[in-house]
Design an enzyme around this catalytic site. Structure first.
Site, PDB file in Angstrom:
ATOM      1  N   ASP A 111      43.196 -16.312  -8.197  1.00 35.57           N
ATOM      2  CA  ASP A 111      43.895 -16.375  -8.995  1.00 35.57           C
ATOM      3  C   ASP A 111      43.610 -16.788 -10.964  1.00 35.57           C
ATOM      4  O   ASP A 111      44.276 -17.085 -11.388  1.00 35.57           O
ATOM      5  CB  ASP A 111      45.446 -17.946  -8.432  1.00 35.57           C
TER       6      ASP A 111
ATOM      7  N   ASP B 209      36.529 -30.037  -3.183  1.00 36.84           N
ATOM      8  CA  ASP B 209      36.039 -29.722  -4.398  1.00 36.84           C
ATOM      9  C   ASP B 209      36.301 -31.412  -4.867  1.00 36.84           C
ATOM     10  O   ASP B 209      35.275 -31.839  -5.607  1.00 36.84           O
ATOM     11  CB  ASP B 209      37.341 -29.369  -5.713  1.00 36.84           C
TER      12      ASP B 209
HETATM   13  C1  UD1 Z   1      42.987 -25.658  -5.657  1.00 41.10           C
HETATM   14  C2  UD1 Z   1      42.273 -25.920  -6.750  1.00 41.10           C
HETATM   15  C3  UD1 Z   1      40.619 -24.828  -5.992  1.00 41.10           C
HETATM   16  C4  UD1 Z   1      40.109 -25.160  -4.653  1.00 41.10           C
HETATM   17  C5  UD1 Z   1      41.462 -26.135  -3.587  1.00 41.10           C
HETATM   18  C6  UD1 Z   1      40.660 -27.146  -3.056  1.00 41.10           C
HETATM   19  C7  UD1 Z   1      42.677 -25.879  -9.051  1.00 41.10           C
HETATM   20  C8  UD1 Z   1      43.271 -25.118  -9.968  1.00 41.10           C
HETATM   21  N1  UD1 Z   1      42.388 -24.351  -8.505  1.00 41.10           N
HETATM   22  O1  UD1 Z   1      43.765 -25.031  -5.056  1.00 41.10           O
HETATM   23  O2  UD1 Z   1      39.973 -24.694  -7.528  1.00 41.10           O
HETATM   24  O3  UD1 Z   1      39.412 -24.715  -4.253  1.00 41.10           O
HETATM   25  O4  UD1 Z   1      41.816 -26.681  -4.629  1.00 41.10           O
HETATM   26  O5  UD1 Z   1      40.729 -28.088  -3.296  1.00 41.10           O
HETATM   27  O6  UD1 Z   1      42.481 -26.667  -9.530  1.00 41.10           O
HETATM   28  N2  UD1 Z   1      42.789 -19.586   0.272  1.00 41.10           N
HETATM   29  C9  UD1 Z   1      41.863 -19.572   0.800  1.00 41.10           C
HETATM   30  N3  UD1 Z   1      42.895 -19.574   2.411  1.00 41.10           N
HETATM   31  C10 UD1 Z   1      44.493 -20.453   2.681  1.00 41.10           C
HETATM   32  C11 UD1 Z   1      44.301 -20.715   1.514  1.00 41.10           C
HETATM   33  C12 UD1 Z   1      44.131 -20.718  -0.025  1.00 41.10           C
HETATM   34  O7  UD1 Z   1      40.678 -19.396   1.074  1.00 41.10           O
HETATM   35  O8  UD1 Z   1      44.840 -20.319   4.258  1.00 41.10           O
HETATM   36  C13 UD1 Z   1      42.177 -19.883  -1.136  1.00 41.10           C
HETATM   37  C14 UD1 Z   1      43.063 -18.629  -2.157  1.00 41.10           C
HETATM   38  O9  UD1 Z   1      42.847 -17.302  -2.097  1.00 41.10           O
HETATM   39  C15 UD1 Z   1      42.458 -19.422  -3.262  1.00 41.10           C
HETATM   40  C16 UD1 Z   1      41.910 -21.003  -3.166  1.00 41.10           C
HETATM   41  O10 UD1 Z   1      41.698 -20.697  -1.526  1.00 41.10           O
HETATM   42  O11 UD1 Z   1      40.855 -18.840  -3.701  1.00 41.10           O
HETATM   43  C17 UD1 Z   1      42.525 -21.791  -3.598  1.00 41.10           C
HETATM   44  O12 UD1 Z   1      43.960 -22.094  -2.893  1.00 41.10           O
HETATM   45  P1  UD1 Z   1      44.884 -21.647  -4.187  1.00 41.10           P
HETATM   46  O13 UD1 Z   1      46.045 -21.583  -3.657  1.00 41.10           O
HETATM   47  O14 UD1 Z   1      45.164 -21.035  -5.364  1.00 41.10           O
HETATM   48  O15 UD1 Z   1      45.179 -23.476  -4.394  1.00 41.10           O
HETATM   49  P2  UD1 Z   1      44.939 -24.157  -5.464  1.00 41.10           P
HETATM   50  O16 UD1 Z   1      46.356 -25.486  -5.807  1.00 41.10           O
HETATM   51  O17 UD1 Z   1      44.653 -23.488  -7.014  1.00 41.10           O
HETATM   52 MN    MN Z   2      44.532 -21.738  -6.916  1.00 39.80          MN
END
Ligand code: UD1
Ligand code: MN
Length: 363
Positions: A129, A207
């Site tokens: 994203d 993180d």
């Molecule tokens: C937030 C953080 C992100 C961090 C995550 C974990 C921000 C804006 N975002 O995620 O950088 O990695 O917390 O602490 O601060 N994903 C998977 N498997 C899943 C669900 C999601 O691999 O089951 C991937 C998504 O494709 C994406 C990433 O994990 O690339 C983060 O997921 P997202 O849903 O965007 O969570 P944030 O709330 O942004």
């Molecule tokens: Mn995100």
């Protein structure tokens, strides 16, 4: 390349990287968002060399529509799939944070792929994203030698946590900083760091785990004044409130800077601590009211001193800066200093001269 393996207690064996030191793999973390096309389109638009920046899209989840979108990019990218889709046993009080456990599991697998199976020496991690800026690749290319040289650095990030329009100097797109706050959101690491971290990689909240002193070990990242990444993922694992209050206001740089043409050695610790920190403490000390009432008769940078946690909290609120701490480190801070602009003037929030380091009880 000679035979060389390093084994670790968790069974991983690392092959010695046989890639050119300037090759940087771009690891895109994907799951179930077909809108990943937006992210990949920008990466491909700005990437000049496929050899120098091979893109690996690692997909978690089973989501056919997203898989199709990724596949439609053909040989421009490499598509890999995280094989372990078992439900994770999450402590019951953390059930609602299940997603963070999946993300951490995915990161671990994907980074092992990049550094061990594919054997790259450096990676930039991009989540699905994120939009990237036109000079995203030049930024990482130019900062890589600095990251490799300076043992007190452990990452380069494209993200400025305080990168809102009003808080940045858009006239200075080439300005970079060191920060003690791990920013994430489009960031580069070397295989040496992964070899160090993979053995103790956490089950969740990776993180914040990175931000803990046990992992950070006093090291800093490079970050830009103007963000080179911006998230468009309002709906995600963490809630969208943060997005509406803050993330959507981050300004994404539009004017490309060819960082490879600039000398960036000012970011090396010794130079930086003399010049940047010296410059901050030479700036005249003022208070918020003087700034607010325009009582300062020049346009030069100024410094506001904070002494306590509450001091700093209320100042960050007054200026519209991020007001949280992780392991006692405020967002974007370097040696406690937060740099931003207020009505087109450079302002430094800085601890007093006798600063002793971050206090983990500040939260
Ligand atoms: C937030 C953080 C992100 C961090 C995550 C974990 C921000 C804006 N975002 O995620 O950088 O990695 O917390 O602490 O601060 N994903 C998977 N498997 C899943 C669900 C999601 O691999 O089951 C991937 C998504 O494709 C994406 C990433 O994990 O690339 C983060 O997921 P997202 O849903 O965007 O969570 P944030 O709330 O942004
Ligand atoms: Mn995100």
């Amino acid at each position: 390349m000679g035979f060389f393996k390093e084994s670790y207690e968790d069974g991983y064996q690392f092959n010695k990287s046989n890639f050119n030191t300037s090759t940087v793999a771009v690891l895109v973390i994907a799951c179930n968002r077909p809108s990943i096309s937006r992210c990949l389109n920008k990466l491909l638009k700005y990437r000049k060399s496929k050899e120098q920046f091979p893109i690996i899209v690692s997909q978690d989840c089973i989501h056919e529509r997203t898989s199709q979108v990724i596949k439609s990019f053909g040989s421009e990218i490499t598509h890999i799939h995280q094989p372990d889709q078992k439900e994770i046993k999450v402590p019951s009080k953390e059930k609602k944070f299940n997603g963070y456990f999946k993300i951490a599991r995915h990161y671990k697998w994907a980074l092992n792929q990049v550094f061990n199976t594919y054997n790259y020496g450096t990676a930039v991690i991009v989540e699905d994203d994120l939009d990237v800026a036109p000079d995203f690749f030049e930024y990482f290319k130019a900062t890589l030698p600095i990251l490799q040289k300076d043992r007190t650095l452990w990452c380069v990030s494209a993200w400025n946590d305080n990168g809102k329009f009003a808080l940045i100097d858009r006239n200075d797109p080439k300005l970079l900083y060191r920060t003690d706050f791990f920013p994430g959101l489009g960031w580069m690491l070397t295989r040496e760091l992964w070899i160090e971290l993979h053995k103790k990689w956490p089950n969740s909240y990776w993180d914040d785990w990175m931000r803990h002193p046990d992992q950070r070990k006093g090291r800093s990242c490079i970050r830009p004044e103007l963000s080179r990444s911006k998230t468009f993922g309002k709906i995600g694992v963490s809630n969208g409130l943060f997005y509406d209050k803050h993330l959507k206001f981050i300004y994404l740089n539009e004017v490309p800077v060819d960082f490879t043409k600039f000398n960036l050695t000012y970011l090396l610790k010794n130079e930086y601590d003399n010049n940047f920190v010296g410059h901050v403490y030479k700036a005249p000390q003022v208070n918020y009211n003087e700034l607010k009432t325009k009582a300062i008769k020049h346009n030069d940078p100024v410094r506001i001193t904070y002494y306590t946690k509450n001091n700093l909290k209320s100042l960050t609120k007054l200026f519209g800066l991020m007001d949280d701490f992780k392991s006692g480190v405020p967002r974007t801070a370097y040696k406690g200093i937060i740099s931003f602009t207020y009505e087109n003037r450079r302002v430094y929030l800085a601890p007093s001269n006798d600063w002793k380091g971050y206090d983990p009880t500040w939260q």
